[in-house]
Design an enzyme around this catalytic site. Structure first.
Site, PDB file in Angstrom:
ATOM      1  N   HIS A  48      31.922  -4.495 -45.193  1.00 35.57           N
ATOM      2  CA  HIS A  48      32.664  -5.683 -45.598  1.00 35.57           C
ATOM      3  C   HIS A  48      33.121  -6.507 -44.378  1.00 35.57           C
ATOM      4  O   HIS A  48      33.241  -7.731 -44.452  1.00 35.57           O
ATOM      5  CB  HIS A  48      33.871  -5.263 -46.441  1.00 35.57           C
ATOM      6  CG  HIS A  48      34.443  -6.371 -47.232  1.00 35.57           C
ATOM      7  ND1 HIS A  48      34.093  -6.610 -48.540  1.00 35.57           N
ATOM      8  CD2 HIS A  48      35.307  -7.335 -46.890  1.00 35.57           C
ATOM      9  CE1 HIS A  48      34.727  -7.672 -48.966  1.00 35.57           C
ATOM     10  NE2 HIS A  48      35.476  -8.132 -47.990  1.00 35.57           N
ATOM     11  N   HIS A  69      27.423  -3.378 -37.492  1.00 38.10           N
ATOM     12  CA  HIS A  69      28.113  -2.356 -36.689  1.00 38.10           C
ATOM     13  C   HIS A  69      28.074  -0.968 -37.320  1.00 38.10           C
ATOM     14  O   HIS A  69      28.788  -0.079 -36.879  1.00 38.10           O
ATOM     15  CB  HIS A  69      29.574  -2.778 -36.462  1.00 38.10           C
ATOM     16  CG  HIS A  69      30.372  -2.881 -37.719  1.00 38.10           C
ATOM     17  ND1 HIS A  69      30.247  -3.940 -38.594  1.00 38.10           N
ATOM     18  CD2 HIS A  69      31.273  -2.048 -38.278  1.00 38.10           C
ATOM     19  CE1 HIS A  69      31.057  -3.768 -39.614  1.00 38.10           C
ATOM     20  NE2 HIS A  69      31.684  -2.612 -39.459  1.00 38.10           N
ATOM     21  N   GLU A  70      27.232  -0.783 -38.362  1.00 39.89           N
ATOM     22  CA  GLU A  70      27.175   0.538 -39.025  1.00 39.89           C
ATOM     23  C   GLU A  70      25.706   0.945 -39.012  1.00 39.89           C
ATOM     24  O   GLU A  70      24.944   0.551 -39.889  1.00 39.89           O
ATOM     25  CB  GLU A  70      27.725   0.392 -40.453  1.00 39.89           C
ATOM     26  CG  GLU A  70      28.031   1.703 -41.129  1.00 39.89           C
ATOM     27  CD  GLU A  70      28.725   1.519 -42.484  1.00 39.89           C
ATOM     28  OE1 GLU A  70      29.923   1.184 -42.528  1.00 39.89           O
ATOM     29  OE2 GLU A  70      28.056   1.741 -43.508  1.00 39.89           O
ATOM     30  N   CYS A  99      36.099   5.792 -23.595  1.00 37.56           N
ATOM     31  CA  CYS A  99      35.685   5.958 -22.193  1.00 37.56           C
ATOM     32  C   CYS A  99      36.233   7.249 -21.593  1.00 37.56           C
ATOM     33  O   CYS A  99      35.756   7.725 -20.579  1.00 37.56           O
ATOM     34  CB  CYS A  99      36.130   4.760 -21.358  1.00 37.56           C
ATOM     35  SG  CYS A  99      37.892   4.742 -20.947  1.00 37.56           S
ATOM     36  N   CYS A 102      40.625   5.558 -19.697  1.00 31.98           N
ATOM     37  CA  CYS A 102      41.632   4.485 -19.700  1.00 31.98           C
ATOM     38  C   CYS A 102      42.978   5.015 -20.224  1.00 31.98           C
ATOM     39  O   CYS A 102      43.082   6.141 -20.711  1.00 31.98           O
ATOM     40  CB  CYS A 102      41.146   3.301 -20.536  1.00 31.98           C
ATOM     41  SG  CYS A 102      41.208   3.581 -22.312  1.00 31.98           S
ATOM     42  N   CYS A 113      40.346   2.348 -27.380  1.00 32.15           N
ATOM     43  CA  CYS A 113      39.958   2.460 -25.965  1.00 32.15           C
ATOM     44  C   CYS A 113      40.025   1.060 -25.368  1.00 32.15           C
ATOM     45  O   CYS A 113      39.605   0.087 -26.007  1.00 32.15           O
ATOM     46  CB  CYS A 113      38.533   3.005 -25.865  1.00 32.15           C
ATOM     47  SG  CYS A 113      37.801   2.882 -24.215  1.00 32.15           S
ATOM     48  N   ARG A 117      37.070  -3.473 -24.450  1.00 31.23           N
ATOM     49  CA  ARG A 117      37.535  -4.239 -25.609  1.00 31.23           C
ATOM     50  C   ARG A 117      37.568  -5.751 -25.350  1.00 31.23           C
ATOM     51  O   ARG A 117      37.245  -6.552 -26.233  1.00 31.23           O
ATOM     52  CB  ARG A 117      38.928  -3.730 -26.053  1.00 31.23           C
ATOM     53  CG  ARG A 117      39.466  -4.372 -27.319  1.00 31.23           C
ATOM     54  CD  ARG A 117      38.590  -4.078 -28.528  1.00 31.23           C
ATOM     55  NE  ARG A 117      39.056  -4.720 -29.748  1.00 31.23           N
ATOM     56  CZ  ARG A 117      38.801  -5.995 -30.074  1.00 31.23           C
ATOM     57  NH1 ARG A 117      38.106  -6.767 -29.243  1.00 31.23           N
ATOM     58  NH2 ARG A 117      39.237  -6.491 -31.203  1.00 31.23           N
ATOM     59  N   CYS A 177      30.836   3.581 -39.512  1.00 28.69           N
ATOM     60  CA  CYS A 177      32.061   2.842 -39.861  1.00 28.69           C
ATOM     61  C   CYS A 177      32.761   3.328 -41.134  1.00 28.69           C
ATOM     62  O   CYS A 177      33.749   4.041 -41.063  1.00 28.69           O
ATOM     63  CB  CYS A 177      31.819   1.334 -39.952  1.00 28.69           C
ATOM     64  SG  CYS A 177      33.354   0.442 -40.269  1.00 28.69           S
ATOM     65  N   ARG A 372      27.197   0.880 -50.357  1.00 29.72           N
ATOM     66  CA  ARG A 372      26.535   0.564 -49.098  1.00 29.72           C
ATOM     67  C   ARG A 372      25.055   0.268 -49.339  1.00 29.72           C
ATOM     68  O   ARG A 372      24.380   0.979 -50.082  1.00 29.72           O
ATOM     69  CB  ARG A 372      26.652   1.722 -48.110  1.00 29.72           C
ATOM     70  CG  ARG A 372      28.010   1.783 -47.403  1.00 29.72           C
ATOM     71  CD  ARG A 372      28.296   0.494 -46.675  1.00 29.72           C
ATOM     72  NE  ARG A 372      29.403   0.570 -45.743  1.00 29.72           N
ATOM     73  CZ  ARG A 372      30.595  -0.005 -45.931  1.00 29.72           C
ATOM     74  NH1 ARG A 372      30.849  -0.694 -47.032  1.00 29.72           N
ATOM     75  NH2 ARG A 372      31.530   0.081 -44.993  1.00 29.72           N
TER      76      ARG A 372
END
Ligand SMILES: NC(=O)c1ccc[n+]([C@@H]2O[C@H](COP(=O)([O-])OP(=O)(O)OC[C@H]3O[C@@H](n4cnc5c(N)ncnc54)[C@H](O)[C@@H]3O)[C@@H](O)[C@H]2O)c1
Ligand SMILES: N[C@@H](CCC(=O)N[C@@H](CSCO)C(=O)NCC(=O)O)C(=O)O
Ligand SMILES: [Zn+2]
Ligand SMILES: [Zn+2]
Length: 379
Positions: A48, A69-70, A99, A102, A113, A117, A177, A372
């Site tokens: 979504h 992104h999935e 990472c 950080c 992280c 970003r 995701c 999905r």
């Protein structure tokens, strides 16, 4: 590999402008620089959040861009200094980096992280603050540091989880995701205890994964709330024990739930992205201890509100990104759990299409029957 060090021209779905159909273009993908990994994406699902950014409501949305992104794929080549993955490794790109160096990673308090970003939010790579994608010389922005609606993508090495090569990539792409977000919201963010009463607002993939996680945690009641009553039959298979449609009630939904649960639920989860529902989700929690977790992503300019008295009297308001999971460390563990049949994944896949059919896949997302849709990126 023949393509190592070369620009690869491949197919990708480009979002040239908000809300305009995605266009399948021949995209040039530059080789990975130091600390970067180029991945052949084999399967990518739609979440979504892709639709949210495409709609123009994401304050971080940049156009033209390549969404997605999935996903899951295979490492094609790596840049200088990359040691943890090599060509041929099976991987899941992780929009939430890890990472391990950080302030955030070392805090022990969060899965966020800070290393890349600022670059991922600006749609570029850290090394030179430039994109690795172009179409006929025109630069195309990255999205969430992943851009998986491309047959090849370039990501930071801190944004790649190496997984068991035996895992089916057309299924485990979902572990990039939605499913981890729901499970982790319960297990990591809320830490639901056995016997708890849980309310889940929104019974899409994320809400159903919350229900699955709550069932595994031993919740005694899992109340699913959705404005689409057709959602309930399927939700039962994921652990939802009761269903409430706010449209069936005259009273505010928070009051309905408080009445049905002797004063309120122990935990609630907002899995929609609607700020009014976020308020209801908080206010249906039990006085003194009820915890509400915001999972949904709300549009630019939207704000949450409630009477401070709700918090003064012990309710807790939280949020979660990627369910609090440390991506590189824990995505492989989630893949193993799937391989041992300890978590569902296949059950969330309702449709399979190809990259060329991506606009149809977005149309399906807005229909109630779709959880999905997995795209075969090379069919
Ligand atoms: N925080 C994170 O890390 C993270 C990760 C993934 C997704 N998300 C966000 O989570 C949300 C859910 O994602 P999804 O893929 O499951 O979405 P989805 O669209 O599949 O599911 C949303 C559900 O909410 C229902 N709904 C809509 N309005 C409602 C209302 N007013 N009251 C009750 N139900 C209502 C819909 O019928 C649908 O079943 C999205 O906002 C997405 O952007 C957040
Ligand atoms: N860019 C948006 C925020 C989007 C957002 O909250 N993203 C979630 C993941 S959604 C996945 O489907 C997230 O992890 N956020 C933490 C982060 O981005 O670092 C906005 O600005 O509103
Ligand atoms: Zn997502
Ligand atoms: Zn870090």
């Amino acid at each position: 590999m023949a393509t190592r060090g070369q620009v690869i021209t491949c197919k990708a779905a480009v979002a040239w402008e908000p809300n305009k159909p995605l266009v399948i273009e021949d995209v040039q993908v530059a080789p990975p620089q130091a600390g970067e990994v180029r991945i052949q994406i084999l399967y990518s699902a739609l979440c979504h959040t892709d639709a949210y950014t495409w709609s123009g409501k994401d304050p971080e949305g940049l156009f033209p861009c390549i969404l997605g992104h999935e996903a899951a794929g295979i490492v094609e080549s790596v840049g200088e200094g990359v040691t943890e993955v090599q060509p041929g490794d099976h991987v899941i790109p992780c929009y939430q980096a890890e990472c391990r160096e950080c302030k955030f990673c070392k805090s022990g308090k969060t899965n966020l992280c800070g290393k890349v970003r600022s670059a991922t939010g600006a749609g570029v790579m850290m090394a030179d603050r430039k994109s690795r994608f172009s179409v006929n010389g025109k630069s195309i922005y990255h999205f969430m540091g992943t851009s998986t609606f491309s047959q090849y993508t370039v990501v930071h090495d801190v944004s790649v989880a190496k997984i068991d090569p035996k895992a089916p990539l057309d299924k485990v792409c979902l572990l990039g995701c939605g499913v981890p977000t729901g499970l982790g919201a319960v297990w990591n963010t809320a830490k639901v205890e056995s016997g708890s009463i849980v309310a889940v607002f929104g019974l899409g993939t994320v809400g159903l994964a919350v229900a699955e996680g709550a069932k595994a945690a031993g919740a005694s009641r899992i109340i699913g709330i959705d404005i689409d009553s057709k959602k309930f039959d399927r939700a039962k298979d994921f652990g939802v024990t009761e269903f409430v449609n706010p449209k069936d009630h005259d009273k505010p939904i928070q009051q309905v739930l408080v009445d049905q649960t002797d004063g309120g639920v122990d935990y609630s989860f907002e899995c929609i992205g609607n700020v009014s529902v976020m308020r209801a989700a908080l206010e249906c929690c039990h006085k003194g201890w009820g915890t509400s977790v915001i999972v949904g992503v709300a549009a630019s300019g939207q704000e949450v509100c409630t009477r401070p008295f709700q918090l003064v009297t012990g309710r807790v308001w939280k949020g979660t990104a990627f369910g609090g999971f440390k991506s590189r460390s824990q995505v492989p563990w989630l893949v193993e759990k799937y391989m041992k049949k300890e978590i569902k994944v296949d059950e969330y896949i309702t449709h399979n299409l190809t990259l060329a059919e991506i606009n149809k896949a977005f149309d399906l997302m807005h229909e109630g029957g779709c959880l999905r849709c997995v795209l075969n990126m090379h069919a």
